[in-house]
Write an enzyme that holds these catalytic residues in place. Structure first.
Site, PDB file in Angstrom:
ATOM      1  N   GLY A 139      51.875  35.740  37.002  1.00  0.00           N
ATOM      2  CA  GLY A 139      51.546  36.572  35.845  1.00  0.00           C
ATOM      3  C   GLY A 139      51.707  35.788  34.557  1.00  0.00           C
ATOM      4  O   GLY A 139      50.840  34.994  34.171  1.00  0.00           O
ATOM      5  N   GLY A 140      52.821  35.984  33.888  1.00  0.00           N
ATOM      6  CA  GLY A 140      53.049  35.415  32.556  1.00  0.00           C
ATOM      7  C   GLY A 140      52.719  33.933  32.437  1.00  0.00           C
ATOM      8  O   GLY A 140      52.069  33.502  31.471  1.00  0.00           O
ATOM      9  N   GLU A 191      55.271  40.627  46.295  1.00  0.00           N
ATOM     10  CA  GLU A 191      55.746  40.651  44.914  1.00  0.00           C
ATOM     11  C   GLU A 191      56.879  41.668  44.775  1.00  0.00           C
ATOM     12  O   GLU A 191      56.618  42.870  44.603  1.00  0.00           O
ATOM     13  CB  GLU A 191      54.603  41.048  43.963  1.00  0.00           C
ATOM     14  CG  GLU A 191      53.459  40.078  43.939  1.00  0.00           C
ATOM     15  CD  GLU A 191      52.719  40.091  42.597  1.00  0.00           C
ATOM     16  OE1 GLU A 191      52.467  39.010  42.065  1.00  0.00           O
ATOM     17  OE2 GLU A 191      52.432  41.189  42.069  1.00  0.00           O
ATOM     18  N   SER A 199      57.783  36.142  38.586  1.00  0.00           N
ATOM     19  CA  SER A 199      58.423  35.119  37.761  1.00  0.00           C
ATOM     20  C   SER A 199      58.293  33.708  38.339  1.00  0.00           C
ATOM     21  O   SER A 199      59.228  32.909  38.265  1.00  0.00           O
ATOM     22  CB  SER A 199      59.889  35.471  37.488  1.00  0.00           C
ATOM     23  OG  SER A 199      59.981  36.695  36.766  1.00  0.00           O
ATOM     24  N   HIS A 248      48.432  46.112  43.336  1.00  0.00           N
ATOM     25  CA  HIS A 248      49.497  45.545  42.500  1.00  0.00           C
ATOM     26  C   HIS A 248      50.522  46.634  42.184  1.00  0.00           C
ATOM     27  O   HIS A 248      50.157  47.796  41.984  1.00  0.00           O
ATOM     28  CB  HIS A 248      48.909  44.958  41.210  1.00  0.00           C
ATOM     29  CG  HIS A 248      49.909  44.122  40.475  1.00  0.00           C
ATOM     30  ND1 HIS A 248      50.890  44.677  39.682  1.00  0.00           N
ATOM     31  CD2 HIS A 248      50.115  42.787  40.446  1.00  0.00           C
ATOM     32  CE1 HIS A 248      51.644  43.698  39.197  1.00  0.00           C
ATOM     33  NE2 HIS A 248      51.197  42.544  39.652  1.00  0.00           N
ATOM     34  N   GLU A 283      52.046  47.375  39.585  1.00  0.00           N
ATOM     35  CA  GLU A 283      51.822  48.095  38.325  1.00  0.00           C
ATOM     36  C   GLU A 283      50.801  49.211  38.524  1.00  0.00           C
ATOM     37  O   GLU A 283      50.920  50.284  37.930  1.00  0.00           O
ATOM     38  CB  GLU A 283      51.394  47.097  37.232  1.00  0.00           C
ATOM     39  CG  GLU A 283      52.579  46.264  36.778  1.00  0.00           C
ATOM     40  CD  GLU A 283      52.241  44.860  36.295  1.00  0.00           C
ATOM     41  OE1 GLU A 283      51.075  44.582  35.980  1.00  0.00           O
ATOM     42  OE2 GLU A 283      53.179  44.041  36.247  1.00  0.00           O
ATOM     43  N   ASN A 320      47.209  35.972  37.503  1.00  0.00           N
ATOM     44  CA  ASN A 320      46.901  37.365  37.198  1.00  0.00           C
ATOM     45  C   ASN A 320      47.157  37.551  35.704  1.00  0.00           C
ATOM     46  O   ASN A 320      48.309  37.643  35.284  1.00  0.00           O
ATOM     47  CB  ASN A 320      47.796  38.301  38.035  1.00  0.00           C
ATOM     48  CG  ASN A 320      47.629  39.761  37.628  1.00  0.00           C
ATOM     49  OD1 ASN A 320      46.745  40.113  36.837  1.00  0.00           O
ATOM     50  ND2 ASN A 320      48.485  40.623  38.163  1.00  0.00           N
ATOM     51  N   TRP A 321      46.082  37.587  34.937  1.00  0.00           N
ATOM     52  CA  TRP A 321      46.238  37.671  33.478  1.00  0.00           C
ATOM     53  C   TRP A 321      46.738  39.041  33.022  1.00  0.00           C
ATOM     54  O   TRP A 321      47.131  39.194  31.877  1.00  0.00           O
ATOM     55  CB  TRP A 321      44.898  37.380  32.801  1.00  0.00           C
ATOM     56  CG  TRP A 321      44.471  35.944  32.839  1.00  0.00           C
ATOM     57  CD1 TRP A 321      45.051  34.914  33.537  1.00  0.00           C
ATOM     58  CD2 TRP A 321      43.359  35.366  32.141  1.00  0.00           C
ATOM     59  NE1 TRP A 321      44.369  33.741  33.316  1.00  0.00           N
ATOM     60  CE2 TRP A 321      43.317  33.996  32.457  1.00  0.00           C
ATOM     61  CE3 TRP A 321      42.378  35.880  31.300  1.00  0.00           C
ATOM     62  CZ2 TRP A 321      42.358  33.126  31.949  1.00  0.00           C
ATOM     63  CZ3 TRP A 321      41.405  35.017  30.787  1.00  0.00           C
ATOM     64  CH2 TRP A 321      41.405  33.656  31.112  1.00  0.00           C
ATOM     65  N   LYS A 322      46.658  40.033  33.915  1.00  0.00           N
ATOM     66  CA  LYS A 322      46.976  41.427  33.525  1.00  0.00           C
ATOM     67  C   LYS A 322      46.163  41.793  32.279  1.00  0.00           C
ATOM     68  O   LYS A 322      45.033  41.307  32.142  1.00  0.00           O
ATOM     69  CB  LYS A 322      48.481  41.582  33.331  1.00  0.00           C
ATOM     70  CG  LYS A 322      49.253  41.097  34.569  1.00  0.00           C
ATOM     71  CD  LYS A 322      50.699  41.468  34.599  1.00  0.00           C
ATOM     72  CE  LYS A 322      51.324  40.937  35.889  1.00  0.00           C
ATOM     73  NZ  LYS A 322      52.727  41.290  36.044  1.00  0.00           N
ATOM     74  N   GLY A 378      57.877  39.856  35.854  1.00  0.00           N
ATOM     75  CA  GLY A 378      58.014  39.883  34.403  1.00  0.00           C
ATOM     76  C   GLY A 378      59.448  39.965  33.926  1.00  0.00           C
ATOM     77  O   GLY A 378      59.713  40.221  32.754  1.00  0.00           O
TER      78      GLY A 378
HETATM   79  P1  13P Z   1      55.120  37.478  36.429  1.00  0.00           P
HETATM   80  O1  13P Z   1      54.732  36.118  36.945  1.00  0.00           O
HETATM   81  O2  13P Z   1      54.864  37.639  34.965  1.00  0.00           O
HETATM   82  O3  13P Z   1      56.503  37.862  36.842  1.00  0.00           O
HETATM   83  O4  13P Z   1      54.123  38.531  37.130  1.00  0.00           O
HETATM   84  C1  13P Z   1      53.984  38.512  38.491  1.00  0.00           C
HETATM   85  C2  13P Z   1      52.849  39.381  38.869  1.00  0.00           C
HETATM   86  O5  13P Z   1      52.912  40.591  38.754  1.00  0.00           O
HETATM   87  C3  13P Z   1      51.617  38.731  39.339  1.00  0.00           C
HETATM   88  O6  13P Z   1      50.729  39.656  39.874  1.00  0.00           O
END
Ligand code: 13P
Length: 251
Positions: free
Chosen positions: A233-234, A167, A212, A95, A97, A9-11, A173
């Protein structure tokens, strides 16, 4: 036996030049892997680039959000049919967010889930609790309510053509991963809740862990009975990290 899926997930990250390097490195780094699936969920403007670079490869691509409407006067929204037009296979819905920052409630998420499926996309439905909720010991109630909204609207059989992602918000993050045991407990709870409607659907459903996930913790997470891969994510923005996580899913 469920196969594994690793989804990036590149966000809201990326740029044409860096995406090209990243996507090429992911394709090359995972070319020898069979028996697991890999995908990247990119920002809307880069779907065309993903389609061009990934169409003849084993990597699928998708989006991070979708409108619950199919068309009309919804400025700034993107429909599921439009995502199909760019070759998307998956779309993330619900998600944390989007729930927290854009006010998406579980009923809206359920509508998005359904809209995605009607168009032929596989929704990746995210559920998870905040730190306050975990500390108040209501994790299971929170996750159950998020899940039930979808089951009530779409029916349990709709889960067959979907992916779930647990999640925990406090692990996103933050570098603070749920322990494999903590994650497994919630994954098992989710599977049991679905099994109460349909043991068959529950047994076949891929449930990803997100929060994470890194190269150095993926293997122990993916080794748990009810963890069928990761939503990353990251670490999905760093080719070597993402490739290493994909390799952990294959082991
Ligand atoms: P991180 O891997 O950066 O913690 O993000 C997780 C996430 O929200 C994937 O959708």
């Amino acid at each position: 036996m469920r196969s594994k899926l690793v989804a990036g997930n590149w966000k809201m990250h990326g740029g044409t030049a860096q995406n090209q390097d990243l996507l090429r490195a992911i394709v090359a780094g995972t070319a020898d892997l069979r028996g697991a699936d890999f995908t990247v969920c990119v920002p809307y403007p880069y779907l065309s680039q993903a389609q061009t670079l990934l169409r003849d490869t084993h990597i699928r691509w998708g989006a991070q959000n979708v409108s619950q409407h199919d068309k009309g006067a919804y400025t700034g929204e993107v429909s599921a049919v439009m995502l199909m037009d760019f070759g998307c296979h998956y779309v993330i819905v619900g998600h944390s967010e989007r729930r927290a920052l854009y006010g998406e409630d579980s009923d809206t998420v359920a509508l998005k889930f359904q809209a995605a499926q009607v168009a032929g996309l596989i929704p990746i439905l995210c559920v998870g609790e905040t730190l306050d909720q975990r500390e108040a010991d209501v994790t299971e109630q929170v996750v159950a309510a998020q899940l039930d909204a979808v089951i009530e609207l779409a029916g349990v059989d709709a889960l067959v053509k979907s992916i779930l992602a647990y999640e925990p918000v406090w692990a996103i993050g933050t570098g603070k991963t749920a322990t494999p045991g903590q994650a497994q407990d919630v994954h098992a709870f989710i599977r049991a809740r679905i099994a109460a409607h349909s043991p068959k659907v529950a047994a076949g459903l891929q449930i990803l862990y997100g929060g994470s996930v890194k190269a150095n913790n993926a293997e122990e997470l993916f080794a748990m009975t009810d963890i069928d891969g990761g939503l990353v994510g990251g670490a999905s923005l760093v080719a070597d990290e993402f490739v290493a996580i994909c390799r952990a899913a294959k082991n």
